[in-house]
Motif scaffolding. Sequence first.
Motif, PDB file in Angstrom:
ATOM      1  N   SER A  66       0.846  -1.207  -0.024  1.00  0.00           N
ATOM      2  CA  SER A  66      -0.118  -0.034   0.027  1.00  0.00           C
ATOM      3  C   SER A  66       0.863   1.208  -0.081  1.00  0.00           C
ATOM      4  N   VAL A  67       2.145   1.140   0.024  1.00  0.00           N
ATOM      5  CA  VAL A  67       2.998   2.410   0.017  1.00  0.00           C
ATOM      6  C   VAL A  67       2.722   3.419  -0.949  1.00  0.00           C
ATOM      7  N   ALA A  68       2.641   2.774  -2.289  1.00  0.00           N
ATOM      8  CA  ALA A  68       2.202   4.021  -3.460  1.00  0.00           C
ATOM      9  C   ALA A  68       1.114   4.546  -3.415  1.00  0.00           C
ATOM     10  N   LEU A  69       0.075   3.813  -2.772  1.00  0.00           N
ATOM     11  CA  LEU A  69      -1.174   4.295  -2.896  1.00  0.00           C
ATOM     12  C   LEU A  69      -1.281   5.394  -1.691  1.00  0.00           C
ATOM     13  N   THR A  70      -0.735   5.025  -0.461  1.00  0.00           N
ATOM     14  CA  THR A  70      -0.797   6.095   0.639  1.00  0.00           C
ATOM     15  C   THR A  70       0.125   7.260   0.213  1.00  0.00           C
ATOM     16  N   ASP A  71       1.354   7.143  -0.419  1.00  0.00           N
ATOM     17  CA  ASP A  71       2.146   8.266  -0.923  1.00  0.00           C
ATOM     18  C   ASP A  71       0.930   9.161  -1.855  1.00  0.00           C
ATOM     19  N   ARG A  72       0.561   8.517  -2.671  1.00  0.00           N
ATOM     20  CA  ARG A  72      -0.511   9.553  -3.643  1.00  0.00           C
ATOM     21  C   ARG A  72      -1.568  10.185  -3.027  1.00  0.00           C
ATOM     22  N   LEU A  73      -2.124   9.571  -1.699  1.00  0.00           N
ATOM     23  CA  LEU A  73      -3.102   9.922  -1.143  1.00  0.00           C
ATOM     24  C   LEU A  73      -2.359  11.193  -0.197  1.00  0.00           C
ATOM     25  N   ALA A  74      -1.317  10.930   0.308  1.00  0.00           N
ATOM     26  CA  ALA A  74      -0.575  11.935   1.035  1.00  0.00           C
ATOM     27  C   ALA A  74      -0.455  13.336   0.427  1.00  0.00           C
ATOM     28  N   ASP A  75      -0.198  13.222  -1.089  1.00  0.00           N
ATOM     29  CA  ASP A  75       0.144  14.301  -2.152  1.00  0.00           C
ATOM     30  C   ASP A  75      -1.348  14.832  -2.261  1.00  0.00           C
ATOM     31  N   ALA A  76      -2.207  13.877  -2.467  1.00  0.00           N
ATOM     32  CA  ALA A  76      -3.836  14.383  -3.099  1.00  0.00           C
ATOM     33  C   ALA A  76      -4.222  15.316  -1.801  1.00  0.00           C
ATOM     34  N   TYR A  77      -3.874  14.866  -0.445  1.00  0.00           N
ATOM     35  CA  TYR A  77      -4.509  15.875   0.550  1.00  0.00           C
ATOM     36  C   TYR A  77      -3.550  16.522   1.351  1.00  0.00           C
ATOM     37  N   ARG A  78      -2.241  16.991   0.564  1.00  0.00           N
ATOM     38  CA  ARG A  78      -1.332  17.584   1.317  1.00  0.00           C
ATOM     39  C   ARG A  78      -1.599  18.984   2.064  1.00  0.00           C
ATOM     40  N   ASP A  79      -2.695  19.622   1.571  1.00  0.00           N
ATOM     41  CA  ASP A  79      -3.055  20.858   2.095  1.00  0.00           C
ATOM     42  C   ASP A  79      -3.830  20.849   3.389  1.00  0.00           C
ATOM     43  N   ARG A  80      -4.402  19.508   3.542  1.00  0.00           N
ATOM     44  CA  ARG A  80      -5.250  19.489   5.030  1.00  0.00           C
ATOM     45  C   ARG A  80      -4.687  18.080   5.459  1.00  0.00           C
ATOM     46  N   LEU A  81      -3.484  17.400   5.276  1.00  0.00           N
ATOM     47  CA  LEU A  81      -3.094  16.079   5.816  1.00  0.00           C
ATOM     48  C   LEU A  81      -2.781  16.498   7.182  1.00  0.00           C
ATOM     49  N   ALA A  82      -3.282  15.649   8.171  1.00  0.00           N
ATOM     50  CA  ALA A  82      -2.623  15.431   9.469  1.00  0.00           C
ATOM     51  C   ALA A  82      -1.846  14.398   9.733  1.00  0.00           C
ATOM     52  N   GLY A  83      -2.154  13.274   8.876  1.00  0.00           N
ATOM     53  CA  GLY A  83      -1.445  11.987   9.113  1.00  0.00           C
ATOM     54  C   GLY A  83      -2.065  10.787   8.539  1.00  0.00           C
ATOM     55  N   ILE A  84      -1.467   9.840   7.966  1.00  0.00           N
ATOM     56  CA  ILE A  84      -2.030   8.358   7.634  1.00  0.00           C
ATOM     57  C   ILE A  84      -1.601   7.514   8.620  1.00  0.00           C
ATOM     58  N   VAL A  85      -2.752   6.841   9.172  1.00  0.00           N
ATOM     59  CA  VAL A  85      -2.466   5.667  10.016  1.00  0.00           C
ATOM     60  C   VAL A  85      -3.056   4.501   9.771  1.00  0.00           C
ATOM     61  N   ILE A  86      -2.346   3.305  10.191  1.00  0.00           N
ATOM     62  CA  ILE A  86      -2.721   1.990  10.091  1.00  0.00           C
ATOM     63  C   ILE A  86      -3.463   1.651  11.239  1.00  0.00           C
ATOM     64  N   GLU A  87      -4.836   1.441  11.205  1.00  0.00           N
ATOM     65  CA  GLU A  87      -5.743   0.924  12.250  1.00  0.00           C
ATOM     66  C   GLU A  87      -5.740  -0.657  12.518  1.00  0.00           C
ATOM     67  N   HIS A  88      -5.696  -1.162  13.372  1.00  0.00           N
ATOM     68  CA  HIS A  88      -5.459  -2.474  13.705  1.00  0.00           C
ATOM     69  C   HIS A  88      -6.798  -3.206  14.240  1.00  0.00           C
ATOM     70  N   ARG A  89      -7.541  -2.383  14.834  1.00  0.00           N
ATOM     71  CA  ARG A  89      -8.779  -2.982  15.470  1.00  0.00           C
ATOM     72  C   ARG A  89      -9.906  -1.484  15.488  1.00  0.00           C
ATOM     73  N   PRO A  90     -10.978  -1.940  15.393  1.00  0.00           N
ATOM     74  CA  PRO A  90     -11.729  -3.220  15.342  1.00  0.00           C
ATOM     75  C   PRO A  90     -11.327  -3.776  13.906  1.00  0.00           C
ATOM     76  N   ASP A  91     -11.117  -3.211  13.059  1.00  0.00           N
ATOM     77  CA  ASP A  91     -10.573  -3.811  11.642  1.00  0.00           C
ATOM     78  C   ASP A  91      -9.306  -3.231  11.271  1.00  0.00           C
ATOM     79  N   TYR A  92      -8.722  -4.207  10.383  1.00  0.00           N
ATOM     80  CA  TYR A  92      -7.417  -3.333   9.891  1.00  0.00           C
ATOM     81  C   TYR A  92      -7.860  -2.644   8.787  1.00  0.00           C
ATOM     82  N   ARG A  93      -7.311  -1.123   8.600  1.00  0.00           N
ATOM     83  CA  ARG A  93      -7.718  -0.480   7.699  1.00  0.00           C
ATOM     84  C   ARG A  93      -6.473   0.891   7.699  1.00  0.00           C
ATOM     85  N   ILE A  94      -6.548   1.517   6.517  1.00  0.00           N
ATOM     86  CA  ILE A  94      -5.532   2.698   6.573  1.00  0.00           C
ATOM     87  C   ILE A  94      -6.512   3.859   6.580  1.00  0.00           C
ATOM     88  N   VAL A  95      -6.327   4.949   7.439  1.00  0.00           N
ATOM     89  CA  VAL A  95      -7.141   6.004   7.557  1.00  0.00           C
ATOM     90  C   VAL A  95      -6.275   7.072   7.304  1.00  0.00           C
TER      91      VAL A  95
END
Length: 155
Positions: A66-95
């Motif tokens: 998922s590195v390439a996707l998260t890099d693209r999303l960080a760039d797309a939201y760069r003006d508002r980005l607070a961070g990108i998080v991997i959540e492990h619970r309750p479900d595995y997902r990228i936020v």
Amino acid sequence: MLLACAATVQVQAQPQAQPRPQASSSAYIPTEDAAAALAADAGEYARIENVTLAEALRRLEAQQASVALTDRLADAYRDRLAGIVIEHRPDYRIVVVVAGPPAPDVQIATAPFGVPVLLRSGARATRAQVLDAIERHQAELRAVLPTPPAWGWTR
């Protein structure tokens, strides 16, 4: 803005090191190859997150893929980005966390291995604003902290 200490470690697989002649009496300790390192990480992840070894390996492989996707999303939201998080619970997902008025989470993509990617608004500051605040207040932070921390922040 609430600042909290959070250690973040990023590990990248390195090619297996070749033995080098030792000038000292200390023994050479070989490094693991990428597959062995991933298997060891999966075992520890399975223990910590209370999932099967197969699920732990799937999650770690999904994270790497998922590195390439998260890099693209960080760039797309760069003006508002607070961070990108991997959540492990309750479900595995990228936020993807962005500054702005709070709103319900919205799924904006699906990462490799079917991992959902959510957009979460409501952060009170962007990553750039937090880094700027840390830089501006370095002297005060050093005065109250015994050792340099790694920084993260919460909403």
